[in-house]
Design a protein around this motif. Structure first.
Motif, PDB file in Angstrom:
ATOM      1  N   LEU A   1       0.828  -1.205   0.000  1.00 39.24           N
ATOM      2  CA  LEU A   1       0.000   0.000   0.000  1.00 39.24           C
ATOM      3  C   LEU A   1       0.861   1.254   0.000  1.00 39.24           C
ATOM      4  O   LEU A   1       0.543   2.244  -0.665  1.00 39.24           O
ATOM      5  CB  LEU A   1      -0.948  -0.010   1.200  1.00 39.24           C
TER       6      LEU A   1
ATOM      7  N   ARG B   1       2.009   1.971  -3.487  1.00 42.01           N
ATOM      8  CA  ARG B   1       0.973   2.540  -4.353  1.00 42.01           C
ATOM      9  C   ARG B   1       0.693   4.008  -4.031  1.00 42.01           C
ATOM     10  O   ARG B   1       0.282   4.773  -4.901  1.00 42.01           O
ATOM     11  CB  ARG B   1      -0.305   1.703  -4.240  1.00 42.01           C
ATOM     12  N   MET B   2       0.931   4.394  -2.797  1.00 40.53           N
ATOM     13  CA  MET B   2       0.738   5.797  -2.427  1.00 40.53           C
ATOM     14  C   MET B   2       1.928   6.657  -2.856  1.00 40.53           C
ATOM     15  O   MET B   2       1.802   7.876  -2.979  1.00 40.53           O
ATOM     16  CB  MET B   2       0.528   5.906  -0.918  1.00 40.53           C
TER      17      MET B   2
ATOM     18  N   VAL C   1      -6.621   4.569   2.515  1.00 38.27           N
ATOM     19  CA  VAL C   1      -6.094   3.713   1.445  1.00 38.27           C
ATOM     20  C   VAL C   1      -7.173   3.284   0.455  1.00 38.27           C
ATOM     21  O   VAL C   1      -6.849   2.684  -0.573  1.00 38.27           O
ATOM     22  CB  VAL C   1      -5.406   2.456   2.023  1.00 38.27           C
TER      23      VAL C   1
ATOM     24  N   TYR D   1      -6.689   3.683  -3.337  1.00 43.10           N
ATOM     25  CA  TYR D   1      -5.637   2.824  -3.898  1.00 43.10           C
ATOM     26  C   TYR D   1      -6.115   1.375  -3.972  1.00 43.10           C
ATOM     27  O   TYR D   1      -5.777   0.650  -4.909  1.00 43.10           O
ATOM     28  CB  TYR D   1      -4.371   2.944  -3.040  1.00 43.10           C
TER      29      TYR D   1
END
Length: 215
Positions: free
Chosen positions: A37, A40-41, A86, A89
């Motif tokens: 995660l 992806r951020m 999150v 995402y």
């Protein structure tokens, strides 16, 4: 930002090293980075750490870029706030999982996407009753029921929209289908299924009334 998304605590640090040290000093030995995660951020400017002991997620972020320095903000988040953070995402990951062709020729990485979904699951698990599995299952079932009811409301709304577009004049289903990019048969089925749902409900009510002798 929703009230439930407010951080439990917020501090700032001049550098990433200081931010990392602060998180390490305030989390348990079981804490771990949510690497998929975080990636992806944008791992250069974001960092997520899940701590199962405190049942919180630590989120460090900065507005710095390649040309400008900026301090790091460190937030301790509730499971719900972390899940909301999150969610965009996770949506993108689910878009890929729902389109297997995106993994053709090595374009996507299924294992990585599965790991990202598992990390999101870990966040959601933090929000459940820790010491009572039965209560945790009840929470999950309640959430699924909420989503089922919301889906039913939107299904009803969709059917009414289609019905309004079709109208009562001859050729209405064809015109509605053209405006929605579906066939007239699909328009008819959507309307018919909604009418059948309404009739099933009415039939159930009639049956109950008959059982209790109501008029």
């Amino acid at each position: 930002m929703k009230a439930t998304d407010q951080p439990l605590a917020t501090v700032t640090a001049d550098t990433w090293e200081d931010a990392e040290a602060h998180i390490k000093a305030h989390t348990s030995t079981q804490a771990r980075t949510l690497s998929e995660l975080t990636a992806r951020m944008g791992e250069e400017y974001h960092h997520l750490v899940l701590d199962p002991e405190s049942r919180t997620v630590w989120y460090a972020w900065t507005l710095a870029d390649e040309l400008t320095d900026a301090p790091w903000t460190i937030e301790q988040l509730t499971p719900q706030a972390a899940a909301n953070l999150v969610d965009p995402y996770v949506d993108m990951v689910e878009d890929s999982l729902n389109s297997p062709e995106q993994y053709a020729d090595g374009i996507g990485d299924l294992d990585s996407d599965q790991d990202a979904m598992d990390e999101n699951t870990e966040i959601l698990l933090l929000g459940l009753h820790a010491e009572d599995p039965t209560a945790a299952v009840a929470q999950i079932k309640r959430q699924r029921e909420i989503l089922r009811r919301e889906d039913a409301r939107w299904q009803r709304t969709y059917a009414q929209l289609v019905r309004n577009l079709a109208g009562t004049e001859r050729g209405g289903n064809t015109r509605a289908g053209e405006s929605l990019g579906i066939s007239s048969m699909q328009v008819g089925r959507i309307i018919r299924e909604d009418e059948e749902r309404r009739e099933r409900l009415a039939a159930a009510v009639r049956e109950v009334r008959a059982q209790y002798g109501a008029n």
